[in-house]
Design a protein around this motif. Structure first.
Motif, PDB file in Angstrom:
ATOM      1  N   ASN A 126       0.842  -1.187   0.000  1.00  0.00           N
ATOM      2  CA  ASN A 126       0.000   0.000   0.000  1.00  0.00           C
ATOM      3  C   ASN A 126       0.881   1.242   0.000  1.00  0.00           C
ATOM      4  N   ARG A 127       1.016   1.884  -1.143  1.00  0.00           N
ATOM      5  CA  ARG A 127       1.926   3.030  -1.250  1.00  0.00           C
ATOM      6  C   ARG A 127       1.483   4.203  -0.382  1.00  0.00           C
ATOM      7  N   ASP A 128       0.209   4.274  -0.045  1.00  0.00           N
ATOM      8  CA  ASP A 128      -0.255   5.353   0.821  1.00  0.00           C
ATOM      9  C   ASP A 128       0.381   5.267   2.202  1.00  0.00           C
ATOM     10  N   ALA A 129       0.872   4.100   2.561  1.00  0.00           N
ATOM     11  CA  ALA A 129       1.484   3.901   3.875  1.00  0.00           C
ATOM     12  C   ALA A 129       2.973   4.205   3.873  1.00  0.00           C
ATOM     13  N   TRP A 130       3.534   4.553   2.729  1.00  0.00           N
ATOM     14  CA  TRP A 130       4.950   4.910   2.679  1.00  0.00           C
ATOM     15  C   TRP A 130       5.171   6.222   3.414  1.00  0.00           C
ATOM     16  N   PRO A 131       6.312   6.390   4.066  1.00  0.00           N
ATOM     17  CA  PRO A 131       6.577   7.647   4.786  1.00  0.00           C
ATOM     18  C   PRO A 131       6.802   8.814   3.833  1.00  0.00           C
ATOM     19  N   THR A 132       6.706  10.014   4.384  1.00  0.00           N
ATOM     20  CA  THR A 132       6.947  11.223   3.594  1.00  0.00           C
ATOM     21  C   THR A 132       8.403  11.313   3.153  1.00  0.00           C
ATOM     22  N   GLY A 133       9.305  10.897   4.022  1.00  0.00           N
ATOM     23  CA  GLY A 133      10.722  10.990   3.694  1.00  0.00           C
ATOM     24  C   GLY A 133      11.523   9.826   4.240  1.00  0.00           C
ATOM     25  N   ILE A 134      12.684   9.603   3.633  1.00  0.00           N
ATOM     26  CA  ILE A 134      13.613   8.554   4.052  1.00  0.00           C
ATOM     27  C   ILE A 134      14.939   9.210   4.409  1.00  0.00           C
ATOM     28  N   THR A 135      15.480   8.865   5.582  1.00  0.00           N
ATOM     29  CA  THR A 135      16.764   9.416   6.002  1.00  0.00           C
ATOM     30  C   THR A 135      17.850   8.349   5.890  1.00  0.00           C
ATOM     31  N   GLY A 136      19.102   8.792   6.000  1.00  0.00           N
ATOM     32  CA  GLY A 136      20.220   7.847   5.954  1.00  0.00           C
ATOM     33  C   GLY A 136      20.551   7.337   4.573  1.00  0.00           C
ATOM     34  N   VAL A 137      20.236   8.117   3.544  1.00  0.00           N
ATOM     35  CA  VAL A 137      20.478   7.689   2.167  1.00  0.00           C
ATOM     36  C   VAL A 137      21.952   7.876   1.814  1.00  0.00           C
ATOM     37  N   THR A 138      22.569   6.846   1.252  1.00  0.00           N
ATOM     38  CA  THR A 138      23.960   6.889   0.813  1.00  0.00           C
ATOM     39  C   THR A 138      24.068   6.294  -0.583  1.00  0.00           C
ATOM     40  N   THR A 139      25.254   6.386  -1.164  1.00  0.00           N
ATOM     41  CA  THR A 139      25.472   5.784  -2.487  1.00  0.00           C
ATOM     42  C   THR A 139      25.347   4.265  -2.428  1.00  0.00           C
ATOM     43  N   LYS A 140      25.537   3.691  -1.246  1.00  0.00           N
ATOM     44  CA  LYS A 140      25.480   2.239  -1.103  1.00  0.00           C
ATOM     45  C   LYS A 140      24.065   1.698  -0.964  1.00  0.00           C
ATOM     46  N   ASN A 141      23.123   2.554  -0.552  1.00  0.00           N
ATOM     47  CA  ASN A 141      21.769   2.027  -0.316  1.00  0.00           C
ATOM     48  C   ASN A 141      20.682   2.701  -1.142  1.00  0.00           C
ATOM     49  N   ILE A 142      21.023   3.714  -1.929  1.00  0.00           N
ATOM     50  CA  ILE A 142      19.983   4.438  -2.651  1.00  0.00           C
ATOM     51  C   ILE A 142      19.243   3.537  -3.632  1.00  0.00           C
ATOM     52  N   ASP A 143      19.917   2.502  -4.137  1.00  0.00           N
ATOM     53  CA  ASP A 143      19.262   1.586  -5.070  1.00  0.00           C
ATOM     54  C   ASP A 143      18.171   0.755  -4.405  1.00  0.00           C
ATOM     55  N   HIS A 144      18.124   0.783  -3.072  1.00  0.00           N
ATOM     56  CA  HIS A 144      17.064   0.058  -2.355  1.00  0.00           C
ATOM     57  C   HIS A 144      15.758   0.846  -2.313  1.00  0.00           C
ATOM     58  N   LEU A 145      15.776   2.093  -2.788  1.00  0.00           N
ATOM     59  CA  LEU A 145      14.559   2.886  -2.812  1.00  0.00           C
ATOM     60  C   LEU A 145      13.759   2.516  -4.056  1.00  0.00           C
ATOM     61  N   PRO A 146      12.596   1.928  -3.913  1.00  0.00           N
ATOM     62  CA  PRO A 146      11.830   1.480  -5.092  1.00  0.00           C
ATOM     63  C   PRO A 146      11.409   2.609  -6.006  1.00  0.00           C
ATOM     64  N   PHE A 147      11.191   3.794  -5.457  1.00  0.00           N
ATOM     65  CA  PHE A 147      10.753   4.931  -6.267  1.00  0.00           C
ATOM     66  C   PHE A 147      11.929   5.612  -6.948  1.00  0.00           C
ATOM     67  N   TYR A 148      13.167   5.230  -6.576  1.00  0.00           N
ATOM     68  CA  TYR A 148      14.332   5.828  -7.216  1.00  0.00           C
ATOM     69  C   TYR A 148      14.651   5.138  -8.534  1.00  0.00           C
ATOM     70  N   LYS A 149      14.404   3.836  -8.608  1.00  0.00           N
ATOM     71  CA  LYS A 149      14.793   3.055  -9.795  1.00  0.00           C
ATOM     72  C   LYS A 149      13.994   3.484 -11.018  1.00  0.00           C
TER      73      LYS A 149
END
Length: 253
Positions: free
Chosen positions: A230-253
């Motif tokens: 349910n995308r409505d349940a996604w948070p407004t923001g994500i913290t702790g983003v780095t070059t090593k983990n940004i690919d784990h963001l589904p909306f970034y790909k």
């Protein structure tokens, strides 16, 4: 007319990394309906950033606050900082280690809270079940627990603050704020102060429950539960983003 909210983006080093430039570009688009203010140190050459991005306002403070994240935390614990923004009801302090998932900032400003941020990621060896109870906040933590809690706020890069309430809290807690500014062995001491001291013995800030706070933002370390179907349940923001983990963001790909 007074602004409801303004976006404040601190710049420690004017030579942005590729990731910081990517996050800045994304945030300027995602939050384009709000005033955006970059703030850095007196004499900082921000011409490169200004050339690549229009509609930016620049403010500067003394260089001593921009040596590293610890000294920046001192700035966030001073009334003078918030006094620069009294023309806005709220400020969203948005460090360039955090990703805006969706623009719900207006919604959060209308929920009656004075301070929203990311819940800390706590070590189970220091806190039972990785949580801190309300009694601990009232009666105080020992030095080891304070250090562990400060570490749990690593990359706590999104904070929505009611300007006047932050000023009044710091005014009432001058001694405590000064103590934290002097304590260089506490990491993320601004987050630590607002978590432990702001409402100790007397509630100066209206703060949400942990569950509500998780809807505002979450650390990417909790990505196993971050993105339900349910995308409505996604948070407004994500913290702790780095070059090593940004690919784990589904909306970034």
């Amino acid at each position: 007319m007074k602004e409801l909210v303004s976006i404040l983006i601190p710049i420690l080093n004017p030579e942005l990394t590729v990731l910081e430039e990517l996050i800045l570009r994304h945030s300027l688009e995602a939050l384009k309906r709000y005033p955006v203010i970059l703030f850095s140190y007196d004499g900082a050459d921000l011409s490169g950033i200004e050339t690549n991005h229009d509609r930016l306002e620049i403010l500067t403070f003394r260089p001593k606050f921009f040596e590293d994240r610890q000294t920046l935390a001192n700035l966030f614990l001073m009334e003078d900082f918030y006094n620069r923004f009294t023309w806005s009801d709220f400020v969203l302090i948005h460090e360039l280690n955090s990703w805006i998932v969706k623009d719900e900032i207006h919604y959060w400003c209308k929920q009656g809270y004075d301070y929203l941020h990311t819940n800390p990621v706590l070590d189970h060896s220091d806190f039972k079940n990785g949580k801190m109870n309300d009694f601990s906040k009232v009666f105080g933590l020992n030095e080891g627990q304070k250090k562990a809690l400060g570490k749990g706020f690593d990359n706590d890069g999104l904070k929505l603050c009611h300007v006047q309430r932050m000023i009044s809290t710091l005014s009432a807690k001058k001694k405590e704020a000064h103590h934290y500014r002097e304590k260089n062995d506490f990491e993320n001491k601004d987050s630590l102060f607002w978590e432990l001291e702001a409402n100790r013995l007397w509630p100066y800030l209206r703060k949400p429950t942990d569950i509500v706070q998780n809807r505002f933002s979450q650390n990417i370390e909790k990505r196993a539960t971050l993105f339900p179907n349910n995308r409505d349940a996604w948070p407004t923001g994500i913290t702790g983003v780095t070059t090593k983990n940004i690919d784990h963001l589904p909306f970034y790909k």
